[in-house]
Design a protein around this motif. Structure first.
Motif, short mmCIF file in Angstrom:
data_model
loop_
_atom_site.label_atom_id
_atom_site.label_comp_id
_atom_site.label_asym_id
_atom_site.label_seq_id
_atom_site.Cartn_x
_atom_site.Cartn_y
_atom_site.Cartn_z
N SER A 1 21.34 6.50 -39.62
CA SER A 1 21.77 5.34 -40.42
C SER A 1 22.21 4.19 -39.51
N ARG A 2 23.06 4.50 -38.53
CA ARG A 2 23.56 3.45 -37.63
C ARG A 2 22.42 2.85 -36.80
N LEU B 1 15.46 1.51 -52.50
CA LEU B 1 16.77 1.31 -53.14
C LEU B 1 17.92 1.96 -52.36
N PRO B 2 17.79 3.24 -51.95
CA PRO B 2 18.91 3.86 -51.23
C PRO B 2 19.20 3.17 -49.89
N ALA C 1 20.97 -0.01 -50.47
CA ALA C 1 22.39 0.31 -50.69
C ALA C 1 23.09 0.54 -49.36
N ASN C 2 22.39 1.18 -48.43
CA ASN C 2 22.94 1.40 -47.09
C ASN C 2 23.21 0.06 -46.40
N ARG D 1 23.68 -2.78 -47.90
CA ARG D 1 24.79 -3.38 -48.65
C ARG D 1 26.13 -2.86 -48.12
N ASP D 2 26.17 -1.56 -47.80
CA ASP D 2 27.42 -0.95 -47.37
C ASP D 2 27.78 -1.27 -45.93
N HIS D 3 26.79 -1.55 -45.09
CA HIS D 3 27.08 -1.62 -43.65
C HIS D 3 26.81 -2.94 -42.97
N ARG E 1 23.10 -9.37 -46.38
CA ARG E 1 23.90 -8.38 -47.09
C ARG E 1 23.90 -8.68 -48.59
N VAL F 1 23.08 0.91 -56.65
CA VAL F 1 22.80 2.34 -56.44
C VAL F 1 23.96 2.98 -55.68
N ILE F 2 24.41 4.14 -56.18
CA ILE F 2 25.50 4.83 -55.49
C ILE F 2 25.14 6.28 -55.15
N GLY F 3 23.90 6.66 -55.41
CA GLY F 3 23.42 7.98 -54.98
C GLY F 3 23.87 9.12 -55.86
N TRP G 1 17.06 7.45 -45.82
CA TRP G 1 17.41 8.58 -46.70
C TRP G 1 16.41 9.71 -46.60
N THR H 1 25.56 11.04 -52.89
CA THR H 1 25.06 11.34 -51.53
C THR H 1 24.15 10.21 -51.05
N SER I 1 21.41 10.79 -49.40
CA SER I 1 20.03 11.29 -49.49
C SER I 1 20.06 12.52 -50.41
N TYR J 1 33.90 4.51 -55.21
CA TYR J 1 32.78 4.67 -54.27
C TYR J 1 33.30 4.49 -52.85
N THR K 1 26.63 6.42 -47.69
CA THR K 1 25.28 6.13 -47.17
C THR K 1 25.15 6.48 -45.68
#
Lengths: 471, 169
Positions: free
Chosen positions: A31-32, A181-182, A185-186, A188-190, A198, A208-210, A445, B37, B39, B130, B135
């Motif tokens: 992810s990073r 989408l996931p 969201a990543n 968006r979060d980071h 962003r 999306v929150i998974g 993801w 999650t 994933s 959340y 993520t």
């Protein structure tokens, strides 16, 4: 969060097999790393963008000059249509690679699925290119036509072709967006607060929150959209073949030809994915994601598609060869043996003989450079072949009647044609590089999901990678 | 009394699975528990409640609508402008087939996209309870419960090794 796959690497036993193992990262590391590269805009990226934008602008200028000259002479638009055909064959077909590998649950597809789907966005460019290409078509009345002279309304000429292209473009954007989408969201979060990217990611991620529900629906929805995409792609290739190739040549009746074009799409789409992986690995810093696993595995379907290239061509050719009607003799001259023999045999070499000769050797398949060289050759062959199957029919003097009375001479590209071909292909690559900064080019993801399913275990005197089947 | 939602955050799937077991053991029904999650995990990894969805209905319905529309357009056009082409009947199937295929596919594609959005319950205006670490690979266990059971839920989440707890009223 450490993957247990690391245990083997630290076990200290000098057994065979560990040197072939790709590094096993954690989800957080992936992810990073990917978000970091996604965020970074280097001078090299900007330089590539600048060159591509310049080439695309030159192509657009050439297109405008050509359009000012009018649409009456079909031969003027041959290379434009061939470029459109090439983009559809090579770039727009790439999401089929991702969809097909999702169906087969191929574990190695995880890092490359996204880039294949990003290439599909080229369908938007093709959708725009279809409009002038349709204007260049002669009157369908008295000419072989897939629509059987079925009328389009006056307020929307060529409505049926446009609807097909629009459906394909919609499907490819949906396929990319849903699977991204996931990762949006990543982002968006980071990504740092207040950044435009962003905010864009936040908007596109749709909150999306998974949740469990989301993942279950995404999995099945992705498969459904993939299936629809494949079905729509075949329809679009059939329509393109019929409109600008078969329908332009009197007496060319060949039910194999659209299938041949679809098969070429599979081959060239796979090749585009290979070349893109190589570029991202070599210059993009993504070598951890596009390793020997991906190149070795994708070389096998590329070999299969190359063999199918010959089968499809031969099945089509043999019909005319045995038919031997005067019109069919002219058709063979036009397509294979006459003035267009050099493009045909170049394509035969690049799309069939060269991949076959290279890929029968496992060391070449099991390498990074081998599949890349073959893929580059396949793409060059695909471009030459699209020139053959579109420029030759468009250059005929008479598109009407029941008999092909003339064999068109080879039409060399002039400066405008070259600018259009280079410019619009650059436009497709430019679109990819732009979208790659809108969504991460590696699916975080999917890679993260795969990490949990892989463990490195000792198996007698060597290490082996064990991949779980979760379904 | 209104329900509240409590999020427990776990860096490890083992601990998240343990938290799910503990919550269910302490009387929180699986239907009231959700897992966030970054994933997807294989179905049943955490003993979670499997939500039912009707995604498959959407492409089918879209295809039926698209096909019907195609029939309306093609039959309507041919009846309105009855031109005999090549000695074929006014309503001839082959030209209608291609257009019907296009419309059917277009309907199915649009409906599938709508279906994915609807069945995923997105777009969502706010994220609610959340954590951005989800993520990055962390696992969030979300408990929906009456406010008076909030403390018990929180204790269960903590006892299973949650690194963080968040509450949304």
């Amino acid at each position: 969060m450490h993957s247990k796959g690391h245990e083997a690497a630290h076990a200290g036993e000098h057994l065979h097999g560990l040197e072939d193992m790709p590094p096993i990262m954690t989800h957080e590391e992936v992810s990073r790393d990917v978000i970091g590269r996604f965020t970074a805009v280097s001078w090299r990226y900007m330089a590539v963008m600048g060159v591509l934008a310049l080439l695309f602008a030159i192509g657009l200028v050439a297109f405008v000059i050509r359009a000012v000259g009018g649409f009456d002479d079909t031969s003027d638009w041959g290379y434009f249509v061939a470029t459109m055909g090439f983009l559809t064959t090579a770039f727009v077909s790439a999401p089929i690679v991702s969809a097909g590998l999702r169906f087969t649950k191929a574990h190695w597809r995880r890092p490359l699925a996204r880039l294949a789907e990003i290439h599909g966005v080229t369908a938007l460019l093709v959708l725009l290119m279809v409009i002038p290409a349709l204007a260049a078509l002669p009157d369908p009345v008295g000419r072989a036509d897939i629509w059987f002279d079925f009328p389009s309304p006056d307020w929307f000429p060529h409505m049926w072709t446009m609807i097909a292209m629009a459906a394909l473009a919609l499907c490819t954007v949906a396929l990319l967006w849903m699977h991204a989408l996931p990762d949006l969201a990543n982002a968006r979060d980071h990504l740092p607060q207040g950044k435009v990217r962003r905010n864009v990611a936040s908007f596109l991620s749709m909150g999306v929150i998974g949740t469990v529900r989301f993942w279950r629906v995404l999995y099945r929805g992705g498969l459904l959209l993939g299936a629809l995409y494949i079905m729509m792609y075949m329809a679009v290739q059939t329509i393109l073949s019929a409109e600008w190739s078969l329908g332009m040549v009197p007496s060319w009746k060949d039910s194999m030809f659209p299938a041949y074009q679809v098969m070429k799409g599979l081959q060239a789409g796979t090749a585009v994915v290979v070349v893109t992986m190589f570029v991202l690995r070599t210059w993009g810093g993504y070598e951890k994601y596009f390793g020997i696993d991906q190149f070795w595995s994708i070389a096998k379907p590329l070999l299969a598609f190359s063999l199918l290239w010959f089968y499809m061509w031969f099945a089509s050719f043999i019909t005319f060869w045995y038919g031997r009607q005067p019109s069919e003799i002219n058709l063979i001259q036009m397509l294979f043996l006459g003035p267009w023999a050099v493009p045909f045999f170049s394509s035969m070499l690049l799309n069939f003989l060269f991949p076959l000769g290279m890929f029968i050797w496992n060391p070449i398949r099991k390498s990074i450079v081998g599949p890349t060289v073959v893929a580059a050759a396949v793409l060059l062959g695909a471009l030459i072949d699209q020139v053959r199957v579109y420029v030759a029919p468009m250059s005929l003097n008479n598109h009407f009647g029941h008999v092909l009375a003339e064999v068109p001479v080879f039409q060399w590209p002039n400066i405008l044609d070259i600018a259009i071909v280079v410019g619009f292909i650059s436009g497709a690559i430019l679109l990819f590089t732009l979208v790659a900064k809108l969504v991460p080019v590696v699916s975080i993801w999917e890679v993260g999901e795969g990490l949990r399913l892989v463990k490195v275990r000792k198996f007698h005197n060597r290490w082996v990678r064990v991949i779980a089947k979760s379904h | 009394m209104a329900n509240q939602r409590i999020l427990g955050l776990y860096p490890d799937p083992d601990k998240a699975a343990e938290a799910m077991n503990r919550l269910k053991h302490n009387g929180f029904p699986a239907e009231d528990l959700d897992i966030y999650t970054g994933s997807p995990f294989p179905e049943g990894t955490f003993g979670e409640h499997e939500p039912q969805h009707r995604l498959y209905v959407f492409p089918f319905a879209g295809a039926v609508i698209g096909f019907s529309l195609a029939m309306l357009v093609t039959i309507g056009t041919q009846i309105s402008y009855p031109l005999i082409t090549g000695g074929k009947p006014i309503l001839s199937i082959p030209p209608m087939t291609i257009i019907a295929y296009e419309f059917t596919m277009l309907g199915a594609i649009i409906a599938t996209v709508v279906g994915i959005l609807f069945e995923s319950r997105i777009p969502r205006r706010t994220l609610g309870v959340y954590d951005e670490r989800i993520t990055d690979g962390f696992i969030g266990i979300v408990v929906s419960c009456p406010a008076e059971r909030g403390r018990a839920a929180e204790q269960s989440l903590r006892a299973s090794g949650a690194v963080d707890i968040k509450t949304e009223a």
